[in-house]
Write a protein that holds these residues in place. Structure first.
Motif, PDB file in Angstrom:
ATOM      1  N   UNK A 284       0.831  -1.202   0.000  1.00 19.42           N
ATOM      2  CA  UNK A 284       0.000   0.000   0.000  1.00 19.42           C
ATOM      3  C   UNK A 284       0.865   1.252   0.000  1.00 19.42           C
ATOM      4  N   UNK A 285       1.879   1.189   0.862  1.00 17.68           N
ATOM      5  CA  UNK A 285       2.796   2.310   0.992  1.00 17.68           C
ATOM      6  C   UNK A 285       3.527   2.567  -0.322  1.00 17.68           C
ATOM      7  N   UNK A 286       3.968   1.449  -0.952  1.00 19.83           N
ATOM      8  CA  UNK A 286       4.670   1.563  -2.227  1.00 19.83           C
ATOM      9  C   UNK A 286       3.781   2.246  -3.257  1.00 19.83           C
ATOM     10  N   UNK A 287       2.533   1.797  -3.269  1.00 20.05           N
ATOM     11  CA  UNK A 287       1.602   2.355  -4.238  1.00 20.05           C
ATOM     12  C   UNK A 287       1.393   3.853  -3.999  1.00 20.05           C
ATOM     13  N   UNK A 288       1.259   4.175  -2.720  1.00 22.41           N
ATOM     14  CA  UNK A 288       1.072   5.592  -2.385  1.00 22.41           C
ATOM     15  C   UNK A 288       2.310   6.406  -2.762  1.00 22.41           C
ATOM     16  N   UNK A 289       3.451   5.795  -2.531  1.00 21.27           N
ATOM     17  CA  UNK A 289       4.689   6.467  -2.908  1.00 21.27           C
ATOM     18  C   UNK A 289       4.735   6.719  -4.405  1.00 21.27           C
ATOM     19  N   UNK A 290       4.301   5.698  -5.167  1.00 22.59           N
ATOM     20  CA  UNK A 290       4.286   5.827  -6.618  1.00 22.59           C
ATOM     21  C   UNK A 290       3.350   6.960  -7.031  1.00 22.59           C
ATOM     22  N   UNK A 291       2.199   7.007  -6.364  1.00 22.33           N
ATOM     23  CA  UNK A 291       1.235   8.077  -6.653  1.00 22.33           C
ATOM     24  C   UNK A 291       1.836   9.440  -6.346  1.00 22.33           C
ATOM     25  N   UNK A 292       2.523   9.489  -5.186  1.00 21.08           N
ATOM     26  CA  UNK A 292       3.164  10.746  -4.800  1.00 21.08           C
ATOM     27  C   UNK A 292       4.197  11.176  -5.833  1.00 21.08           C
TER      28      UNK A 292
END
Lengths: 137, 660
Positions: B299-307
């Motif tokens: 989830x964190x990775x995905x959010x990081x990617x979004x960021x």
């Protein structure tokens, strides 16, 4: 058509115009008397005059907007201040060549103005005014 | 020397509270038991001395060691100079007691302390003397306190080793008691360590280990990470299971329920099985939380990617900079460099003062800092200056970035170039636009005038021509001369109006400005108007006038119109007096044309400058009403102003300004 009105007052700085309008009204025989003045001040003097024999109270006023010195609008400001007895049930009809749309809007929203007509004054226009405001058939 | 870990971890206040509670409990236990035992010795009550009848007694000296330790536990963490000395003395006393006892065992009798305070009537061997294990533990207790008190690495580590040894020794003794193994059967070393002695030493060891800055014990025991959680879960099982089974094993063998061999095999198998089952449960739980952790990680990775995508988008559209708490730039994006004209290397380590244009006040920037230091977002428009001196406007949002506890804040500036909008806004306020607006108004007026003033004579002509036609048809000629006169007048008026309109439109179309001696010009005008001046019996006074760059024809017309008006609008019985003056002001000259004429009422002071506006009936004062409109246009052409001051009946003064 018999004369239904006692007196009509014409206010216009242009002498030929007054002459022409008087002529139209006289021909129609709608009023016993027709008076013409050449400025707003003269009109006020006429209305406030004590001598009602010489200056009978007009039933109908035709007023020009564009006049030197006191113009039609300024005359109406002064007219509002007059005593009720001097104003009576007079219908003020604005006669103007103005095509300025602002003037039309202003005329429509000014309480003392019953009609707004574009010059020249015609018999048809007079008839319309009389029917509308004096119930002439 | 290595950096000491913090003794009290501010992030975990609940840990410190529970540790303190533990220490107070141990301290109370030590003091309580030691006082009870001391009392037992004085009153010779063996029940309190050994607790288990027939087993070893807690010696008076041991009780003394626990009293010292209990008091020490209450004071040793208060880091005042006095408590430090007191703690050292208490620790030293127990070390001394331990050392003297051990020396006695070794046959070196320095001072006999065994029965120093009371005599021991109960012990058969070495009456009054604590066991070797107890003596050793007394020394280790002292060292444990020292290790804490003197925060240097060597003392700390010695204390730590001592405490671990002490825990081990007391644990052996405690376990032996629990398993009901007579102490004599283990080793002579433990022979006379009483049950409460061993329990208290164990408690002391645990309490001090938890506080020792070099011990990982506390971190492992009280930590929040997965390892600590498992440690806490395993601890009771690891401690209790062997004791429980050993007890059952010993019991079974003693009572002859099973043989030694069978007992040992069953013991091993049972311990293995139960441990395995328990560990499996823990492993399952651990796997579950690991899965949860992986999910969160994903989830964190995905959010990081979004960021990341967010940032890419922002970098493409906005000017971005990050500064530290003092405003020193730590990051700029490409757009920042592009707009400011500076390279990133020139900007990093500097502040935004580099692009400051000096346009905004100190208060403006003070407000900015006050806002962001409060943690609020600041939004406004800033004018900056690029490297090549060009000004650029940026709509700016400065966002204080939230940071971890105790760290300095950072600020994120997101800006958009609004220079074009600002320039457009400035243009709207400019002279050029004002001039355009004026021209537009003028044009509107032209249409209005065409519609009104030109129609009036036209209508007259048409109206009377019709009447004339009717007269001709009917053969009447009574009014014919009047009609013809009206028509002629209207035609002439129309011609005059059209000529005036053309003249008005032509103002300023021609030539360039030339230097004109205005005094000379006025003298010429007077000559031209001489006839009229004489006719009116007028007096025209002209003061000193300057030489100025003007449009000559227009300026001549201006003066002519004003003087002509002054002569025209007169009381019939008064001789006109016209006075023309000029005075020098910063940047321009102010002219005045004063008369003693009829004056102008306040409500008409603006209208007179409008084209074809007249104040008087044509019968009184002739003219089309264009003169002052001409004048105003001429003055505005020269970048000046024209106005009038007047008192009705007393005269008017027209003022106008001309640039130098």
């Amino acid at each position: 058509m018999s004369p239904t009105l006692n007196c009509i007052l014409l206010i216009d700085d242009d002498e030929p115009t007054n002459f022409m309008n008087s002529l139209v009204l006289r021909k129609m025989q709608v009023a016993a008397q027709i008076h013409a003045v050449q400025s707003g001040q003269d009109a006020l003097d006429y209305l406030t005059s004590e001598d009602k024999a010489q200056h009978p109270k007009p039933d109908l006023i035709f007023l020009d907007i564009n006049m030197p010195g006191m113009n039609g609008w300024e005359f109406l400001e002064e007219y509002k201040q007059l005593d009720e007895k001097d104003r009576g049930h007079v219908v003020v009809v604005m006669l103007t060549t103005s095509l300025n749309p602002d003037d039309r809007t202003k005329a429509d929203t000014t309480p003392n103005i019953n009609e707004f007509h574009i010059k020249p004054l015609t018999a048809d226009a007079v008839r319309e005014v009389l029917e509308k405001h004096f119930g002439n058939k | 020397m290595t950096q000491l870990p913090p003794l009290a971890d501010p992030a975990f206040p609940d840990q410190n509270t529970s540790l303190r509670t533990l220490e107070y409990t141990v301290a109370a236990l030590c003091i309580g038991v030691s006082l009870m035992v001391m009392g037992g010795w004085y009153m010779e009550k063996p029940a309190v001395l050994s607790i288990i009848p027939g087993s070893a007694t807690m010696k008076f000296n041991s009780a003394l060691v626990f009293l010292f330790a209990g008091v020490n536990l209450l004071i040793y963490r208060k880091a005042t100079a006095r408590t430090k000395v007191a703690s050292d003395i208490l620790a030293g006393a127990s070390v001394l007691i331990g050392l003297l006892t051990l020396a006695a065992y070794a046959g070196i009798e320095i001072i006999s302390i065994d029965n120093l305070f009371v005599s021991d009537p109960f012990s058969e061997t070495n009456p009054g003397r604590m066991s070797q294990a107890t003596a050793l533990c007394a020394i280790l207790t002292g060292l444990g306190f020292w290790g804490y008190q003197h925060q240097n690495e060597i003392a700390g580590h010695i204390g730590l080793i001592g405490l671990k040894l002490m825990a081990l020794l007391s644990l052996i003794s405690v376990v032996a008691y629990l398993l009901l193994i007579p102490s004599e059967e283990i080793t002579s070393f433990f022979q006379t360590m009483a049950i409460h002695t061993s329990v208290l030493f164990l408690a002391l060891a645990v309490a001090l280990l938890l506080r020792n800055p070099y011990s990982h014990f506390r971190r492992i025991l009280l930590g929040r990470q997965a390892g600590s959680i498992i440690y806490r879960k395993l601890l009771p099982v690891v401690l209790l299971l062997p004791i429980l089974f050993s007890f059952m094993l010993l019991l079974g063998i003693q009572k002859g329920i099973f043989t030694l061999q069978f007992g040992v095999v069953s013991y091993a198998v049972l311990i293995m099985t139960l441990s395995l089952i328990y560990v499996s449960f823990i492993a399952l739980g651990l796997n579950r939380s690991d899965r949860e952790r992986s999910r969160l990680e994903e989830d964190l990775k995905q959010r990081n990617a979004q960021l990341d995508q967010f940032k890419q988008g922002m970098d493409k559209t906005a000017i971005v900079a990050i500064t530290d708490h003092k405003g020193v730039i730590t990051y700029v994006n490409d757009l920042f460099c592009e707009v400011s004209g500076y390279a990133a290397s020139e900007l990093l380590g500097r502040t935004h003062a580099l692009v400051n244009s000096g346009y905004h006040s100190k208060a403006f920037y003070q407000n900015l800092w006050d806002t962001i230091e409060k943690g609020d977002v600041w939004v406004d428009e800033i004018r900056n200056q690029s490297r090549d001196g060009q000004y650029y406007w940026v709509h700016t949002a400065i966002i204080p970035l939230s940071v971890a506890h105790g760290q300095q804040s950072e600020y994120l500036a997101i800006q958009h170039d609004i220079t074009q909008r600002k320039e457009a806004e400035a243009l709207l306020k400019s002279e050029y636009v004002k001039n355009l607006e004026f021209k537009n108004k003028e044009l509107e007026q032209f249409v209005y005038i065409a519609s009104h003033d030109l129609q009036e004579p036209l209508r007259t002509i048409i109206g009377f021509t019709e009447l004339l036609g009717k007269d001709v048809a009917s053969g009447t000629a009574e009014n014919t001369p009047l009609y013809v006169e009206y028509i002629t007048q209207a035609g002439q008026r129309m011609r005059a109006l059209i000529k005036d309109l053309l003249d008005y439109g032509r103002i300023g179309r021609s030539k360039e400005k030339v230097l004109v001696d205005l005094e000379q010009l006025l003298s010429d005008i007077r000559k031209d108007m001489n006839q009229r001046i004489k006719e009116n019996k007028a007096m025209v006074k002209v003061g000193q006038l300057p030489t100025l760059p003007v449009f000559e024809t227009e300026i001549r017309q201006l003066f002519q119109n004003l003087i002509s008006n002054a002569l025209k609008f007169q009381h019939t019985e008064t001789a006109p007096v016209v006075e023309l003056q000029a005075r020098e002001l910063p940047g321009h000259w102010e002219f005045s044309v004063a008369d003693n004429g009829i004056g102008i009422a306040d409500q008409h002071k603006e209208r007179i400058f409008t084209i074809f506006q007249r104040l008087h009936p044509k019968s009184e004062y002739e003219g089309t009403g264009i003169g002052l409109a001409h004048c105003r246009k001429i003055v505005e052409l020269h970048g000046g102003d024209l106005w009038v001051e007047s008192q009705t009946g007393k005269g008017s003064t027209f003022y106008f300004t001309l640039k130098k």
